[in-house]
Design a protein around this motif. Structure first.
Motif, PDB file in Angstrom:
ATOM      1  N   GLU A 271      11.445  -3.691 -10.957  1.00 23.12           N
ATOM      2  CA  GLU A 271      12.539  -4.525 -11.491  1.00 23.12           C
ATOM      3  C   GLU A 271      13.907  -3.933 -11.174  1.00 23.12           C
ATOM      4  O   GLU A 271      14.049  -2.733 -11.035  1.00 23.12           O
ATOM      5  N   ASN A 272      14.905  -4.814 -11.111  1.00 22.52           N
ATOM      6  CA  ASN A 272      16.296  -4.427 -10.826  1.00 22.52           C
ATOM      7  C   ASN A 272      16.418  -3.450  -9.662  1.00 22.52           C
ATOM      8  O   ASN A 272      16.977  -2.360  -9.816  1.00 22.52           O
ATOM      9  N   PRO A 273      15.897  -3.818  -8.489  1.00 27.30           N
ATOM     10  CA  PRO A 273      15.924  -2.848  -7.369  1.00 27.30           C
ATOM     11  C   PRO A 273      17.340  -2.391  -7.011  1.00 27.30           C
ATOM     12  O   PRO A 273      17.505  -1.296  -6.477  1.00 27.30           O
ATOM     13  N   GLU A 274      18.342  -3.203  -7.351  1.00 24.48           N
ATOM     14  CA  GLU A 274      19.712  -2.790  -7.008  1.00 24.48           C
ATOM     15  C   GLU A 274      20.180  -1.586  -7.835  1.00 24.48           C
ATOM     16  O   GLU A 274      21.193  -0.970  -7.534  1.00 24.48           O
ATOM     17  N   ALA A 275      19.414  -1.255  -8.883  1.00 19.81           N
ATOM     18  CA  ALA A 275      19.738  -0.060  -9.692  1.00 19.81           C
ATOM     19  C   ALA A 275      18.676   1.023  -9.525  1.00 19.81           C
ATOM     20  O   ALA A 275      18.594   1.943 -10.320  1.00 19.81           O
ATOM     21  N   VAL A 276      17.869   0.895  -8.467  1.00 24.66           N
ATOM     22  CA  VAL A 276      16.768   1.850  -8.275  1.00 24.66           C
ATOM     23  C   VAL A 276      16.930   2.595  -6.948  1.00 24.66           C
ATOM     24  O   VAL A 276      17.225   1.997  -5.914  1.00 24.66           O
ATOM     25  N   LEU A 277      16.759   3.910  -7.018  1.00 24.08           N
ATOM     26  CA  LEU A 277      16.665   4.721  -5.799  1.00 24.08           C
ATOM     27  C   LEU A 277      15.184   5.033  -5.624  1.00 24.08           C
ATOM     28  O   LEU A 277      14.564   5.607  -6.516  1.00 24.08           O
ATOM     29  N   LEU A 278      14.637   4.606  -4.493  1.00 26.07           N
ATOM     30  CA  LEU A 278      13.191   4.691  -4.295  1.00 26.07           C
ATOM     31  C   LEU A 278      12.850   5.600  -3.117  1.00 26.07           C
ATOM     32  O   LEU A 278      13.381   5.444  -2.013  1.00 26.07           O
ATOM     33  N   ARG A 279      11.986   6.560  -3.400  1.00 25.33           N
ATOM     34  CA  ARG A 279      11.463   7.399  -2.327  1.00 25.33           C
ATOM     35  C   ARG A 279       9.960   7.188  -2.284  1.00 25.33           C
ATOM     36  O   ARG A 279       9.242   7.525  -3.212  1.00 25.33           O
ATOM     37  N   LEU A 280       9.528   6.571  -1.209  1.00 23.48           N
ATOM     38  CA  LEU A 280       8.126   6.201  -1.085  1.00 23.48           C
ATOM     39  C   LEU A 280       7.467   7.105  -0.050  1.00 23.48           C
ATOM     40  O   LEU A 280       7.885   7.134   1.103  1.00 23.48           O
ATOM     41  N   SER A 281       6.476   7.887  -0.467  1.00 23.31           N
ATOM     42  CA  SER A 281       5.781   8.772   0.475  1.00 23.31           C
ATOM     43  C   SER A 281       4.395   8.230   0.761  1.00 23.31           C
ATOM     44  O   SER A 281       3.620   7.966  -0.164  1.00 23.31           O
ATOM     45  N   LEU A 282       4.097   8.058   2.036  1.00 27.71           N
ATOM     46  CA  LEU A 282       2.786   7.547   2.432  1.00 27.71           C
ATOM     47  C   LEU A 282       2.040   8.611   3.211  1.00 27.71           C
ATOM     48  O   LEU A 282       2.610   9.297   4.055  1.00 27.71           O
ATOM     49  N   SER A 283       0.767   8.732   2.912  1.00 31.68           N
ATOM     50  CA  SER A 283      -0.066   9.621   3.712  1.00 31.68           C
ATOM     51  C   SER A 283      -1.423   8.966   3.883  1.00 31.68           C
ATOM     52  O   SER A 283      -1.770   8.037   3.155  1.00 31.68           O
ATOM     53  N   GLY A 284      -2.182   9.452   4.846  1.00 30.49           N
ATOM     54  CA  GLY A 284      -3.505   8.886   5.071  1.00 30.49           C
ATOM     55  C   GLY A 284      -3.583   8.228   6.440  1.00 30.49           C
ATOM     56  O   GLY A 284      -2.928   8.655   7.389  1.00 30.49           O
ATOM     57  N   LEU A 285      -4.364   7.161   6.502  1.00 26.11           N
ATOM     58  CA  LEU A 285      -4.658   6.528   7.787  1.00 26.11           C
ATOM     59  C   LEU A 285      -3.896   5.218   7.945  1.00 26.11           C
ATOM     60  O   LEU A 285      -3.826   4.414   7.015  1.00 26.11           O
ATOM     61  N   LEU A 286      -3.330   5.056   9.124  1.00 24.75           N
ATOM     62  CA  LEU A 286      -2.638   3.804   9.412  1.00 24.75           C
ATOM     63  C   LEU A 286      -3.489   2.973  10.376  1.00 24.75           C
ATOM     64  O   LEU A 286      -3.737   3.378  11.507  1.00 24.75           O
ATOM     65  N   PHE A 287      -3.946   1.821   9.894  1.00 27.36           N
ATOM     66  CA  PHE A 287      -4.768   0.928  10.721  1.00 27.36           C
ATOM     67  C   PHE A 287      -3.876  -0.063  11.454  1.00 27.36           C
ATOM     68  O   PHE A 287      -2.827  -0.460  10.941  1.00 27.36           O
ATOM     69  N   THR A 288      -4.308  -0.451  12.610  1.00 26.62           N
ATOM     70  CA  THR A 288      -3.518  -1.378  13.423  1.00 26.62           C
ATOM     71  C   THR A 288      -3.171  -2.635  12.630  1.00 26.62           C
ATOM     72  O   THR A 288      -2.041  -3.106  12.654  1.00 26.62           O
ATOM     73  N   SER A 289      -4.163  -3.127  11.877  1.00 28.96           N
ATOM     74  CA  SER A 289      -3.926  -4.370  11.133  1.00 28.96           C
ATOM     75  C   SER A 289      -2.900  -4.179  10.008  1.00 28.96           C
ATOM     76  O   SER A 289      -2.383  -5.141   9.475  1.00 28.96           O
ATOM     77  N   ASP A 290      -2.621  -2.913   9.643  1.00 28.53           N
ATOM     78  CA  ASP A 290      -1.663  -2.652   8.565  1.00 28.53           C
ATOM     79  C   ASP A 290      -0.230  -2.463   9.070  1.00 28.53           C
ATOM     80  O   ASP A 290       0.696  -2.322   8.281  1.00 28.53           O
ATOM     81  N   ARG A 291      -0.074  -2.440  10.408  1.00 25.11           N
ATOM     82  CA  ARG A 291       1.272  -2.189  10.954  1.00 25.11           C
ATOM     83  C   ARG A 291       2.300  -3.190  10.454  1.00 25.11           C
ATOM     84  O   ARG A 291       3.399  -2.805  10.078  1.00 25.11           O
ATOM     85  N   PRO A 292       1.993  -4.490  10.435  1.00 22.24           N
ATOM     86  CA  PRO A 292       3.001  -5.450   9.941  1.00 22.24           C
ATOM     87  C   PRO A 292       3.362  -5.162   8.480  1.00 22.24           C
ATOM     88  O   PRO A 292       4.509  -5.348   8.074  1.00 22.24           O
ATOM     89  N   ARG A 293       2.384  -4.692   7.696  1.00 21.25           N
ATOM     90  CA  ARG A 293       2.675  -4.375   6.289  1.00 21.25           C
ATOM     91  C   ARG A 293       3.623  -3.180   6.194  1.00 21.25           C
ATOM     92  O   ARG A 293       4.502  -3.150   5.347  1.00 21.25           O
ATOM     93  N   LEU A 294       3.419  -2.213   7.096  1.00 23.90           N
ATOM     94  CA  LEU A 294       4.321  -1.059   7.104  1.00 23.90           C
ATOM     95  C   LEU A 294       5.735  -1.508   7.455  1.00 23.90           C
ATOM     96  O   LEU A 294       6.714  -1.062   6.843  1.00 23.90           O
TER      97      LEU A 294
END
Ligand SMILES: [Mn+2]
Length: 372
Positions: A271-294
């Motif tokens: 909620e209220n992303p304009e007041a949120v600082l977000l640091r998203l860390s991803l690890s693991g496996l990246l599948f070809t079909s997930d590229r558009p989601r990334l």
């Protein structure tokens, strides 16, 4: 006769907020707006005074206009304000405390020496800091045992037992009882930390900073409203949120095809992303079909939030998912991709694997863009 006050600290006004790009200015302004929120809370709660226990400013070199701005803000406030210099803004020649604004405001007291300040119903024991580092306990001089009025200490330092190795301005965990204080208001640590006695009463606490100052702070963005019913009585402490910005660190280990969908869903529901600082860390496996989601994730995190960063260095292409490499035109390009693939999965060290994985992901993106 009770005493009621607000305990706050570590405003760090003038903080650079480096590494936040365009969001830095908003982050700096938020620290000043939250002061206004504290002053309104003080009026609503009808407190007797405000205690600021150190590091009101980021350092002694902050813009003089900022000192004027904060001084005027506190000077217009209808109640007394007591301030001790901390290790960021110690009382040294040329410090922020030499600015004329402090003398102009009759309601503000900068504690410039370790001497008791006697008020109607209580005595304050301020411990101003006069240098950046010290191995001395700043509360050592206090002896409030004989005082008949409610005794309140103001200090800045490291309460014994914190996960910090340096013995910098060490404060004993039982300092309040040891010095005869009803409450010891401490600054320096940015999260709210109460220190309960064996009987459960809290006589020593960090209020934490009034507005979160960086990622990873556990419980910051609050002030404490403290009521002490009488000399020797247990303080009644309420932790009240005052921060406007949320700093969210979110870590995800993705190992199945489609699991980035869950991450996307989570990010979309913040909620209220304009007041949120977000640091998203991803690890693991990246599948070809997930590229558009990334790509969607990067787009949403980068545009919808006050500040957003996707750290995806921990993602490596899924091992069984390299069919796309075979669709590359034969020759040096495909051979390079195959070698990167091998490096990414079984490179000699972590750095080599990471570099190869990054290169492979970039190559894939290039391929997608060029349509080959
Ligand atoms: Mn400090």
């Amino acid at each position: 006769m009770s005493v009621r006050f607000i305990h706050t600290a570590d405003w760090q006004i003038g903080m650079k907020a480096a590494g936040l790009g365009n969001a830095a200015a908003t982050v700096r302004e938020a620290r000043i707006h939250s002061i206004e929120r504290i002053l309104r809370l003080a009026d609503d709660q009808g407190v007797d005074f405000l205690l600021i226990t150190g590091d009101l400013f980021e350092d002694n070199a902050v813009d003089r206009l900022l000192i004027r701005k904060v001084g005027d803000l506190l000077g217009r406030f209808s109640r007394p304000v007591y301030i001790i210099p901390g290790n960021h803004d110690p009382l040294v020649p040329g410090s922020v405390w030499e600015h004329p604004v402090w003398a102009e405001a009759s309601n503000i007291t900068i504690a410039r020496s370790a001497d008791p300040i006697e008020l109607d119903r209580c005595v304050l024991y301020p411990c101003p800091l006069k240098e950046k580092y010290s191995t001395q306990d700043p509360t050592a001089w206090i002896d409030a045992h004989q005082t008949e009025k409610i005794a309140i200490g103001l200090a800045h330092g490291n309460v014994e037992g914190l996960p910090e190795a340096e013995p910098d301005y060490p404060i004993p965990r039982d300092a309040a009882r040891r010095r005869g204080l009803d409450f010891l208001a401490v600054g320096h640590w940015h999260s709210h930390v109460p220190y309960p006695d064996p009987d459960g009463s809290v006589r020593l606490a960090y209020s934490g900073t009034h507005e979160t100052s960086k990622f990873g702070e556990r419980d910051s963005g609050n002030v404490l409203v403290v009521e002490i019913p009488g000399r020797g009585a247990t303080p009644v402490i309420e932790c009240v949120p005052t921060g406007a910005l949320r700093w969210v660190s979110s870590r995800h280990a993705v190992n199945e095809e489609g699991s980035l969908e869950d991450v996307l869903r989570e990010v979309r529901t913040i909620e209220n992303p304009e007041a949120v600082l977000l640091r998203l860390s991803l690890s693991g496996l990246l599948f070809t079909s997930d590229r558009p989601r990334l790509s969607s994730l990067r787009e949403i995190v980068g545009t919808r939030f006050l500040f957003g960063a996707v750290e995806d260095e921990g993602l490596i292409p899924a091992p069984d998912d390299d069919a796309w490499i075979e669709t590359l035109p034969g020759g040096p390009l495909r051979e390079a991709a195959v070698r990167m693939r091998e490096q990414a999965v079984s490179g000699s060290d972590e750095q080599a694997r990471t570099v190869a994985a990054r290169a492979l992901i970039e190559l894939f993106d290039l391929k997608e863009q060029s349509g080959t």
